[in-house]
Enzyme design. Structure first.
Site, PDB file in Angstrom:
ATOM      1  N   ASP A  28       3.054  -2.589  18.184  1.00  0.00           N
ATOM      2  CA  ASP A  28       2.978  -1.547  19.484  1.00  0.00           C
ATOM      3  C   ASP A  28       4.445  -0.852  19.340  1.00  0.00           C
ATOM      4  O   ASP A  28       5.339  -1.680  19.413  1.00  0.00           O
ATOM      5  CB  ASP A  28       2.645  -2.102  20.472  1.00  0.00           C
ATOM      6  CG  ASP A  28       1.820  -1.354  21.646  1.00  0.00           C
ATOM      7  OD1 ASP A  28       2.821  -0.399  22.121  1.00  0.00           O
ATOM      8  OD2 ASP A  28       0.938  -1.457  22.147  1.00  0.00           O
ATOM      9  N   ILE A  29       4.236   0.393  19.681  1.00  0.00           N
ATOM     10  CA  ILE A  29       5.627   1.121  19.746  1.00  0.00           C
ATOM     11  C   ILE A  29       6.159   1.094  20.824  1.00  0.00           C
ATOM     12  O   ILE A  29       7.356   1.152  21.148  1.00  0.00           O
ATOM     13  CB  ILE A  29       5.484   2.652  19.282  1.00  0.00           C
ATOM     14  CG1 ILE A  29       6.510   3.273  18.837  1.00  0.00           C
ATOM     15  CG2 ILE A  29       4.782   3.308  20.414  1.00  0.00           C
ATOM     16  CD1 ILE A  29       7.006   2.804  17.454  1.00  0.00           C
ATOM     17  N   GLN A  91      -7.630   2.477  28.957  1.00  0.00           N
ATOM     18  CA  GLN A  91      -7.535   2.842  27.511  1.00  0.00           C
ATOM     19  C   GLN A  91      -6.858   4.113  27.445  1.00  0.00           C
ATOM     20  O   GLN A  91      -7.193   5.061  28.074  1.00  0.00           O
ATOM     21  CB  GLN A  91      -8.846   2.736  26.945  1.00  0.00           C
ATOM     22  CG  GLN A  91      -8.656   3.137  25.430  1.00  0.00           C
ATOM     23  CD  GLN A  91     -10.015   3.054  24.717  1.00  0.00           C
ATOM     24  OE1 GLN A  91     -11.283   3.041  25.421  1.00  0.00           O
ATOM     25  NE2 GLN A  91     -10.027   3.299  23.357  1.00  0.00           N
ATOM     26  N   HIS A  97      -8.655  -0.827  19.594  1.00  0.00           N
ATOM     27  CA  HIS A  97      -7.591  -1.723  19.310  1.00  0.00           C
ATOM     28  C   HIS A  97      -7.824  -3.038  19.995  1.00  0.00           C
ATOM     29  O   HIS A  97      -8.317  -2.825  21.415  1.00  0.00           O
ATOM     30  CB  HIS A  97      -6.466  -0.952  19.233  1.00  0.00           C
ATOM     31  CG  HIS A  97      -5.965  -0.284  20.732  1.00  0.00           C
ATOM     32  ND1 HIS A  97      -6.624   1.007  21.153  1.00  0.00           N
ATOM     33  CD2 HIS A  97      -5.293  -0.408  21.743  1.00  0.00           C
ATOM     34  CE1 HIS A  97      -6.442   1.276  22.134  1.00  0.00           C
ATOM     35  NE2 HIS A  97      -5.514   0.229  22.743  1.00  0.00           N
ATOM     36  N   HIS A  99      -4.755  -5.662  21.615  1.00  0.00           N
ATOM     37  CA  HIS A  99      -3.413  -6.019  21.890  1.00  0.00           C
ATOM     38  C   HIS A  99      -3.506  -7.684  21.511  1.00  0.00           C
ATOM     39  O   HIS A  99      -4.061  -8.297  22.023  1.00  0.00           O
ATOM     40  CB  HIS A  99      -3.022  -5.858  23.102  1.00  0.00           C
ATOM     41  CG  HIS A  99      -3.339  -4.401  23.539  1.00  0.00           C
ATOM     42  ND1 HIS A  99      -1.837  -3.598  23.446  1.00  0.00           N
ATOM     43  CD2 HIS A  99      -4.209  -3.417  23.981  1.00  0.00           C
ATOM     44  CE1 HIS A  99      -1.967  -2.233  24.071  1.00  0.00           C
ATOM     45  NE2 HIS A  99      -3.349  -2.202  24.228  1.00  0.00           N
TER      46      HIS A  99
END
Ligand code: AMP
Ligand code: ZN
Length: 137
Positions: A28-29, A91, A97, A99
């Site tokens: 995750d960025i 979201q 996705h 996490h």
């Protein structure tokens, strides 16, 4: 146009951890902890409602693989697995996705912990029965 589809087709940069035929795991960025990973299907599905059951199985299997990698390589034994569906549920990227969030002692991720602690709604036996009867098959 979807940022995660762009990651899959190589148009956008990502830090890939693991991939197989149908799923991809990458960093995750905006990580909320060291090693925060996202697991996605390679095919675009908006959220749980449109998700294919078999692909969903593949995604959760990749989540498990990722937890094993975190354990083996980073010594992580505690994780939160979170999946948000829909705007109201926060979201923000509308490509399904999950996490995988590594947890460590005193990691200050209180907002995850507080989510569950003393936040329950007041409900009585009648309410429970009403909800159960509405939902059960
Ligand atoms: P959610 O709020 O559950 O939809 O989470 C979307 C997540 O995607 C957020 O945690 C973002 O930090 C992450 N994210 C958005 N763009 C990228 C990207 N280009 N690469 C990696 N993670 C991303
Ligand atoms: Zn997509």
């Amino acid at each position: 146009m979807c940022i995660f589809c762009d990651i899959i087709n190589g148009k956008a940069k990502s830090y890939k951890i693991y991939e197989n035929k149908s799923t991809l795991a990458f960093l995750d960025i905006y990580p909320i902890s060291y090693g925060h990973i996202l697991v996605i299907p390679k095919k675009h599905y908006e959220n749980i409602y449109s998700m294919d059951n078999e692909i969903l199985t593949e995604v959760i299997k990749t989540v498990k693989t990722v937890t094993e990698l975190l354990k083996e390589k980073l010594g992580i034994n505690d994780v939160n697995i979170i999946n948000s569906n829909g705007r109201i549920a926060n979201q923000t990227v509308f490509h399904y996705h999950m996490h995988v969030i590594p947890r460590r002692e005193n990691d200050n991720l209180d907002f995850i912990d507080e989510w569950w602690v003393n936040k329950y709604i007041k409900i009585n036996d009648t309410n429970f029965n009403e909800i159960m009867n509405k939902l059960k098959n």
